[in-house]
Design a protein around this motif. Structure first.
Motif, PDB file in Angstrom:
ATOM      1  N   ASP A  25       3.248  -8.056  13.372  1.00  0.00           N
ATOM      2  CA  ASP A  25       4.025  -7.391  14.275  1.00  0.00           C
ATOM      3  C   ASP A  25       5.582  -7.863  14.322  1.00  0.00           C
ATOM      4  OD1 ASP A  25       1.921  -9.157  15.169  1.00  0.00           O
ATOM      5  OD2 ASP A  25       2.540  -9.015  17.335  1.00  0.00           O
ATOM      6  N   THR A  26       5.844  -9.295  14.072  1.00  0.00           N
ATOM      7  CA  THR A  26       6.857  -9.483  14.102  1.00  0.00           C
ATOM      8  C   THR A  26       7.854  -8.978  13.002  1.00  0.00           C
ATOM      9  OG1 THR A  26       6.025 -11.670  14.682  1.00  0.00           O
ATOM     10  CG2 THR A  26       8.431 -11.689  13.866  1.00  0.00           C
ATOM     11  N   PHE A  27       7.078  -8.800  11.935  1.00  0.00           N
ATOM     12  CA  PHE A  27       7.712  -8.052  10.641  1.00  0.00           C
ATOM     13  C   PHE A  27       8.061  -6.694  10.884  1.00  0.00           C
ATOM     14  CE2 PHE A  27       6.957  -5.644   6.760  1.00  0.00           C
ATOM     15  CZ  PHE A  27       8.513  -6.070   6.002  1.00  0.00           C
ATOM     16  N   ARG A  28       6.970  -5.865  11.518  1.00  0.00           N
ATOM     17  CA  ARG A  28       7.340  -4.599  11.863  1.00  0.00           C
ATOM     18  C   ARG A  28       8.566  -4.447  12.762  1.00  0.00           C
ATOM     19  NH1 ARG A  28       2.474  -3.119  13.924  1.00  0.00           N
ATOM     20  NH2 ARG A  28       1.209  -3.816  12.287  1.00  0.00           N
ATOM     21  N   GLU A  29       8.609  -5.320  13.881  1.00  0.00           N
ATOM     22  CA  GLU A  29       9.867  -5.150  14.867  1.00  0.00           C
ATOM     23  C   GLU A  29      11.060  -5.511  14.023  1.00  0.00           C
ATOM     24  OE1 GLU A  29      10.315  -5.748  18.355  1.00  0.00           O
ATOM     25  OE2 GLU A  29       8.702  -6.162  19.267  1.00  0.00           O
ATOM     26  N   LEU A  30      10.942  -6.430  13.224  1.00  0.00           N
ATOM     27  CA  LEU A  30      12.291  -6.802  12.351  1.00  0.00           C
ATOM     28  C   LEU A  30      12.692  -5.742  11.660  1.00  0.00           C
ATOM     29  CD1 LEU A  30      14.391  -8.657  11.589  1.00  0.00           C
ATOM     30  CD2 LEU A  30      12.947  -9.588   9.847  1.00  0.00           C
ATOM     31  N   LYS A  46      15.510 -16.606  -4.780  1.00  0.00           N
ATOM     32  CA  LYS A  46      16.081 -17.374  -4.015  1.00  0.00           C
ATOM     33  C   LYS A  46      16.515 -16.451  -2.648  1.00  0.00           C
ATOM     34  CE  LYS A  46      17.212 -21.294  -6.609  1.00  0.00           C
ATOM     35  NZ  LYS A  46      18.038 -22.334  -6.870  1.00  0.00           N
ATOM     36  N   VAL A  47      15.819 -15.284  -2.420  1.00  0.00           N
ATOM     37  CA  VAL A  47      16.177 -14.520  -1.183  1.00  0.00           C
ATOM     38  C   VAL A  47      15.165 -14.077  -0.427  1.00  0.00           C
ATOM     39  CG1 VAL A  47      16.988 -12.159  -0.930  1.00  0.00           C
ATOM     40  CG2 VAL A  47      17.768 -13.143  -3.059  1.00  0.00           C
ATOM     41  N   PHE A  48      15.407 -14.232   0.753  1.00  0.00           N
ATOM     42  CA  PHE A  48      14.516 -14.174   1.925  1.00  0.00           C
ATOM     43  C   PHE A  48      14.515 -12.676   2.068  1.00  0.00           C
ATOM     44  CE2 PHE A  48      12.866 -14.205   6.490  1.00  0.00           C
ATOM     45  CZ  PHE A  48      11.963 -15.138   6.013  1.00  0.00           C
ATOM     46  N   ASP A  49      13.722 -12.137   0.871  1.00  0.00           N
ATOM     47  CA  ASP A  49      13.526 -10.662   1.128  1.00  0.00           C
ATOM     48  C   ASP A  49      12.384 -10.004   1.778  1.00  0.00           C
ATOM     49  OD1 ASP A  49      11.888 -10.878  -0.763  1.00  0.00           O
ATOM     50  OD2 ASP A  49      13.009 -10.411  -2.551  1.00  0.00           O
ATOM     51  N   GLU A  50      12.263  -8.606   1.438  1.00  0.00           N
ATOM     52  CA  GLU A  50      11.225  -8.066   2.223  1.00  0.00           C
ATOM     53  C   GLU A  50       9.943  -8.442   1.834  1.00  0.00           C
ATOM     54  OE1 GLU A  50      11.520  -3.619   2.467  1.00  0.00           O
ATOM     55  OE2 GLU A  50       9.302  -3.855   2.938  1.00  0.00           O
ATOM     56  N   SER A  51       9.544  -8.766   0.640  1.00  0.00           N
ATOM     57  CA  SER A  51       8.256  -9.272   0.244  1.00  0.00           C
ATOM     58  C   SER A  51       8.084 -10.673   0.903  1.00  0.00           C
ATOM     59  CB  SER A  51       8.078  -9.404  -1.232  1.00  0.00           C
ATOM     60  OG  SER A  51       9.110 -10.464  -1.694  1.00  0.00           O
ATOM     61  N   VAL A  52       8.853 -11.603   0.955  1.00  0.00           N
ATOM     62  CA  VAL A  52       8.825 -12.781   1.604  1.00  0.00           C
ATOM     63  C   VAL A  52       8.608 -12.766   2.967  1.00  0.00           C
ATOM     64  CG1 VAL A  52       9.881 -15.326   1.993  1.00  0.00           C
ATOM     65  CG2 VAL A  52      10.419 -13.949  -0.009  1.00  0.00           C
ATOM     66  N   MET A  53       9.549 -11.872   3.480  1.00  0.00           N
ATOM     67  CA  MET A  53       9.256 -11.630   5.328  1.00  0.00           C
ATOM     68  C   MET A  53       7.828 -11.228   5.582  1.00  0.00           C
ATOM     69  SD  MET A  53      12.501  -9.842   6.616  1.00  0.00           S
ATOM     70  CE  MET A  53      14.033 -10.157   5.589  1.00  0.00           C
ATOM     71  N   ARG A  54       7.242 -10.400   4.490  1.00  0.00           N
ATOM     72  CA  ARG A  54       5.772  -9.631   4.707  1.00  0.00           C
ATOM     73  C   ARG A  54       5.095 -10.849   4.635  1.00  0.00           C
ATOM     74  NH1 ARG A  54       4.731  -4.476   4.281  1.00  0.00           N
ATOM     75  NH2 ARG A  54       6.648  -3.738   3.234  1.00  0.00           N
TER      76      ARG A  54
END
Ligand code: ADP
Ligand code: MG
Length: 695
Positions: free
Chosen positions: A26-31, A12-20
């Motif tokens: 490039d959005t992920f890298r910038e974030l 239930k977490v919008f964590d690194e793996s979900v973001m990736r």
């Protein structure tokens, strides 16, 4: 195959793996970069992140989002907004923009602000803390945020906590660089809070107005069995509690909270949950969530979790041990003594800075845990006393002594302790016999601050810890950076610090009365109550310290002082009113009814001439305690009236400390005596026995 835990952990977490997965590369890298550098998020990235977050949240069944924040009183706050927006043709679309992600404008007027908004700007806003992941709770997407006024004043606990982490990062980096660790880019404090709580049966809880209104019992005689057998501690966990704990773990794991150990505590019905440590601001968010979930999950099992620091008189209270350390992004724990003389030297610098910080800022550490509830616990022979001291253990103390006196260390091999040249002996990391009476204990590779109460937010004590330690490290760094001869300057610095601050080190029994005297002769502070401690917040030195470290401004200190004093007064005022209500409407009428039963029996028995000893003696006792209780009630009632006439928050807090608390104790005493003599049938609410031993 993945285990259930691996599957649900962080689901239930919008964590690194979900973001990736959800964000363009490039959005992920910038974030990631913004998070790492603690920079502001630009709107383009924010829009992309918000979109991905919304899509993910909808997949999870969420319909609303909220900026989740931690106002200056202990709880967390949220206002839910729907993603829903009208579209053409009477249809709707689900929307969430970058702007809504970054900034929210809750109606701030209902949160306590200690005069900040009155003096400055009426509105407040919340801003996403991207270092803490968004998560879904009860079908709502929660975005961890900081809460500020438009004039930039922090109206919450997260903002100063993040600032204090920045302060310590900046200063600690200077030290590790001096030791040649150039690869280190950030240093973060880490915390693992051990959470204690009680579980009581909901059906008994509902019959106790004192628990409902105040979270603690205001009346209650001791039951025949207490905690003396210590059979609850590490005893088998009862099945009902076990079911609750498994359920709770599942919920915590889904939120990415590393709940690790759970066990019974010393007192009957008392339990503990400890997570694996993490970065302080995340540990703080997680602990707030943990407290919320403990309470919510308990209800599902027909239980009520009590997070109060002292729910039962004569039974151990609940604390929240704040285990903390400092850690580099290269994975080094800076409170780990290490194996080489070089590592040892760096460890000693941090150790010395902490010793100095704790000695010089006993007042701030004490007041960081000061609440009406915790006053019952500290110094009550179950928790550390209100006096701050440090436990280092015999080995480490002996090493410091050897350094101070420039004498050989008397360990296995006699060695002259030359900082940076000799290797420190090994200290036992987790010896079970270590001192549990100390408020501030070194436990091998971390410190454990044991004074915080169970329902406190750990933001408060960590803001203080980070600030005072950062300030000492800064002074050390100034000296060491300017040194012509690093080794001799370092040696002298550590030696002098030990010499000047060793009074704070105490390895003996902190529960012993003789320690109070000894501490006094060492010149250590003993601030027994919350109103004794809180005024130290706003001394000139302390305001300068918070301003110097850019953690709190003068106005922010003043506002927090007001809120804390006010909270103390309000809490006890509620307790006093609850006591009056219970005594007047429940206890005295019940005792009076019992007394009538006795006298009726006496009249009847007298007529047939049988022995009346029990009835006569009991009736006499009941009437004696009834009178005593009634008089105490009248005194408390009058003093509460007087309290309500005082319109100055400081005077009110002191009045509570000096009169109301005493009046409450005077009322409780005869009422508890009445409980002991009155028949069970007539007693108006469940006793300690039922509350503590029914699960
Ligand atoms: P005890 O009950 O003996 O005090 P526990 O093992 O129950 O010990 O709890 C210790 C806590 O300390 C755990 O939450 C653990 O994650 C935490 N901890 C361990 N190492 C560190 C560290 N380097 N920084 C912060 N907390 C730590
Ligand atoms: Mg502990």
């Amino acid at each position: 195959m993945k285990s259930n835990v691996e599957e649900i952990f962080g689901s239930k977490v919008f964590d690194e793996s979900v973001m990736r997965e959800k964000l363009a590369k490039d959005t992920f890298r910038e974030l990631e970069k913004t998070i790492r550098e603690g920079k502001q998020l630009n709107i383009k990235i924010a829009n992309a992140v918000a979109h991905a977050m919304k899509e993910w949240a909808l997949e999870q069944g969420a319909t609303h989002y909220t900026h989740w924040f931690q106002p200056m009183t202990g709880v967390t706050a949220e206002k839910h907004d729907g993603f829903i927006n009208p579209d053409k043709d009477g249809k709707v679309i689900m929307e969430f923009s970058g702007k809504e992600l970054i900034k929210g404008e809750p109606d701030a007027s209902s949160f306590p602000n200690g005069g900040l908004r009155a003096t400055f700007e009426a509105r407040g806003y919340t801003a996403w803390d991207p270092t803490s992941y968004a998560f879904i709770k009860n079908g709502v997407l929660c975005i961890p945020t900081a809460f500020c006024s438009y004039s930039g004043h922090a109206l919450d606990k997260k903002t100063p906590l993040l600032r204090s982490m920045q302060a310590i990062n900046k200063q600690a980096l200077r030290i590790v660089k001096l030791f040649g660790n150039d690869d280190v880019q950030t240093i973060k404090t880490t915390v693992g809070p051990e959470q204690e709580y009680f579980l009581v049966d909901q059906k008994y809880y509902e019959q106790r107005k004192d628990l409902i209104y105040t979270g603690r019992t205001l009346f209650g005689a001791p039951c025949p069995k207490g905690q003396e057998l210590e059979d609850h501690y590490f005893g088998t966990i009862k099945s009902r509690v076990q079911e609750f704990m498994s359920d709770l773990n599942q919920e915590l794991w889904k939120l990415g909270i590393l709940a690790k150990t759970e066990h019974n505590e010393v007192a009957p019905a008392q339990h503990e949950l400890a997570p694996i440590f993490t970065t302080t601001n995340i540990a703080t968010d997680h602990n707030q969530l943990t407290m919320e979930l403990i309470q919510r999950v308990a209800k599902k099992h027909g239980l009520v979790a009590l997070l109060h620091e002292k729910p039962f008189e004569g039974i151990n209270g609940s604390g929240k041990h704040n285990n903390f350390s400092l850690s580099t992004d290269t994975g080094i724990n800076l409170l780990e003594p290490g194996d080489t003389p070089h590592e040892n030297a760096q460890f000693l610098v941090f150790l010395a800075a902490i010793i100095k910080a704790v000695d010089e800022h006993q007042d701030l550490l004490r007041l960081s845990v000061a609440t009406a509830g915790n006053d019952h616990r500290l110094g009550a022979n179950e928790a550390p006393p209100a006096i701050i001291s440090i436990f280092l253990g015999d080995e480490l103390t002996a090493v410091l002594k050897a350094i101070e006196e420039e004498k050989p260390y008397d360990g296995k091999e006699k060695e002259l302790m030359k900082i940076g040249a000799t290797v420190l002996p090994k200290f036992p990391k987790d010896s079970t016999d270590r001192n549990r009476t100390s408020p501030f204990a070194f436990t091998g590779n971390k410190f454990e601050f044991r004074m915080p109460g169970s329902n406190a937010s750990i933001a408060g004590c960590n803001i203080v810890l980070n600030t005072v330690i950062a300030d000492e490290i800064e002074k050390f760094a100034n000296i060491l950076e300017a040194a012509d001869n690093f080794d001799t300057t370092l040696h002298a610095l550590i030696k002098d610090t030990i010499k000047n601050h060793k009074r704070i080190i105490f390895n003996g029994n902190g529960y012993d009365d003789s320690w109070v005297k000894e501490a006094e002769s060492r010149g250590l502070l003993n601030l027994k109550t919350t109103p004794d401690a809180l005024p130290y917040f706003k001394t000139k030195e302390n305001i300068e310290l918070f301003e110097r470290q850019k953690v709190l401004s003068k106005e922010e200190v003043q506002s927090r002082y007001e809120i804390l004093m006010d909270e103390y007064e309000k809490q006890i005022n509620i307790e006093a009113l609850t006591m009056l209500d219970i005594a007047k409407k429940d206890i005295l009428p019940a005792a009076s009814k019992f007394s009538k039963e006795l006298t009726d029996t006496i009249t009847n028995k007298k007529a047939i001439g049988i022995d009346l000893t029990y009835e006569l003696e009991t009736a006499k006792k009941v009437s004696e305690y009834l009178t005593e209780a009634y008089q105490a009630l009248i005194t408390l009632e009058k003093d509460v009236e007087k309290l309500h006439e005082i319109d100055d928050f400081e005077k009110s807090a002191f009045y509570v400390r000096d009169f109301i608390i005493q009046d409450m104790a005077a009322l409780r005493k005869p009422c508890d005596k009445l409980e002991v003599v009155t028949s069970n049938e007539d007693w108006p609410f469940p006793t300690y026995g039922k509350l503590l031993f029914s699960i």
